[in-house]
Design a protein around this motif. Sequence first.
Motif, mmCIF file in Angstrom:
data_model
loop_
_atom_site.group_PDB
_atom_site.id
_atom_site.type_symbol
_atom_site.label_atom_id
_atom_site.label_comp_id
_atom_site.label_asym_id
_atom_site.label_seq_id
_atom_site.Cartn_x
_atom_site.Cartn_y
_atom_site.Cartn_z
ATOM 1 N N MET A 1 3.578 6.314 16.312
ATOM 2 C CA MET A 1 3.989 4.600 16.921
ATOM 3 C C MET A 1 3.860 4.344 17.827
ATOM 4 O O MET A 1 3.940 4.292 18.979
ATOM 5 N N PRO A 2 4.073 2.446 17.661
ATOM 6 C CA PRO A 2 3.522 1.944 18.666
ATOM 7 C C PRO A 2 4.733 1.775 19.607
ATOM 8 O O PRO A 2 5.999 1.707 19.287
ATOM 9 N N ARG A 3 4.085 1.486 20.421
ATOM 10 C CA ARG A 3 5.564 1.721 21.954
ATOM 11 C C ARG A 3 5.992 0.318 21.345
ATOM 12 O O ARG A 3 5.947 -0.978 20.776
ATOM 13 N N ALA A 4 7.508 -0.243 22.140
ATOM 14 C CA ALA A 4 7.772 -2.225 22.808
ATOM 15 C C ALA A 4 7.962 -2.536 24.104
ATOM 16 O O ALA A 4 8.170 -1.340 24.959
ATOM 17 N N LEU A 5 7.771 -3.370 23.739
ATOM 18 C CA LEU A 5 8.255 -4.133 25.195
ATOM 19 C C LEU A 5 8.598 -5.163 24.744
ATOM 20 O O LEU A 5 8.477 -6.126 24.647
ATOM 21 N N MET A 6 10.144 -5.629 26.061
ATOM 22 C CA MET A 6 10.411 -6.883 26.164
ATOM 23 C C MET A 6 10.240 -7.207 27.384
ATOM 24 O O MET A 6 10.386 -6.885 28.492
ATOM 25 N N ALA A 7 9.778 -8.439 27.521
ATOM 26 C CA ALA A 7 9.445 -9.731 29.217
ATOM 27 C C ALA A 7 10.648 -10.440 29.043
ATOM 28 O O ALA A 7 10.252 -11.323 28.370
ATOM 29 N N SER A 8 11.244 -10.572 30.123
ATOM 30 C CA SER A 8 12.236 -11.752 30.468
ATOM 31 C C SER A 8 11.997 -11.950 31.285
ATOM 32 O O SER A 8 12.209 -11.287 32.597
ATOM 33 N N ARG A 9 12.028 -13.194 32.133
ATOM 34 C CA ARG A 9 11.643 -13.664 32.778
ATOM 35 C C ARG A 9 13.281 -14.394 33.483
ATOM 36 O O ARG A 9 15.087 -15.080 32.258
ATOM 37 N N ASP A 58 9.576 3.449 20.940
ATOM 38 C CA ASP A 58 9.642 3.363 19.352
ATOM 39 C C ASP A 58 10.772 1.647 19.626
ATOM 40 O O ASP A 58 11.487 1.705 19.942
ATOM 41 N N PRO A 59 10.119 0.987 18.241
ATOM 42 C CA PRO A 59 10.748 -0.345 18.235
ATOM 43 C C PRO A 59 12.042 0.159 18.093
ATOM 44 O O PRO A 59 12.614 -1.263 18.907
ATOM 45 N N GLY A 60 12.840 1.192 17.425
ATOM 46 C CA GLY A 60 13.644 1.353 16.713
ATOM 47 C C GLY A 60 15.178 1.558 18.000
ATOM 48 O O GLY A 60 16.158 1.008 17.711
ATOM 49 N N ARG A 61 13.852 1.796 19.194
ATOM 50 C CA ARG A 61 14.870 2.859 19.872
ATOM 51 C C ARG A 61 14.979 1.375 21.426
ATOM 52 O O ARG A 61 15.960 2.373 22.135
ATOM 53 N N HIS A 62 14.786 0.619 21.577
ATOM 54 C CA HIS A 62 14.154 0.061 22.833
ATOM 55 C C HIS A 62 16.311 -1.122 22.409
ATOM 56 O O HIS A 62 16.933 -1.398 21.697
ATOM 57 N N ARG A 63 16.248 -1.264 23.969
ATOM 58 C CA ARG A 63 17.510 -1.645 24.299
ATOM 59 C C ARG A 63 17.853 -2.891 23.551
ATOM 60 O O ARG A 63 19.526 -3.669 23.126
ATOM 61 N N LEU A 92 10.690 -9.086 21.179
ATOM 62 C CA LEU A 92 10.785 -7.541 21.285
ATOM 63 C C LEU A 92 9.198 -7.434 21.053
ATOM 64 O O LEU A 92 8.577 -7.886 19.355
ATOM 65 N N TRP A 93 8.252 -6.748 21.972
ATOM 66 C CA TRP A 93 6.704 -7.303 21.395
ATOM 67 C C TRP A 93 5.760 -5.456 21.025
ATOM 68 O O TRP A 93 6.770 -4.678 21.499
ATOM 69 N N GLU A 94 5.545 -5.828 19.457
ATOM 70 C CA GLU A 94 5.673 -4.180 19.799
ATOM 71 C C GLU A 94 3.865 -4.137 19.948
ATOM 72 O O GLU A 94 2.846 -5.227 20.234
ATOM 73 N N GLU A 95 2.867 -2.802 20.538
ATOM 74 C CA GLU A 95 1.965 -2.482 21.167
ATOM 75 C C GLU A 95 0.618 -2.521 19.811
ATOM 76 O O GLU A 95 1.282 -2.076 18.570
#
Length: 101
Positions: A1-9, A58-63, A92-95
């Motif tokens: 399963m791909p990881r999920a990343l959020m980048a916030s300015r 997991d994208p579904g577990r991201h904050r 929310l970005w997915e790997e």
Amino acid sequence: MPRALMASRVTVSRPRETEYVETLARLAARMKARGEHLWLFRDPEAAGSFLEFSESSDPGRHRAVRVMDPEESALERRLEAIASYAPEARVLWEEVLLEEC
């Protein structure tokens, strides 16, 4: 399963920077206990300018999308009261797994 990343300015007024960093550290500790990561970077040339990166396995577990317990929910509300988040901050970005390409 791909990881999920959020980048916030994020922009924080100088008098509230310590409160912001301490609040984010509390959230990071809770996330770390679940195997998630939260990183903070500061722009050394612009006071009060930060980048937050939060990652989950997991994208579904991201904050950004999961149902939070009351303490995490309170920390997130506190962050939003302390700091100004850029409009795209909640994307929310997915790997993309490169070996699959």
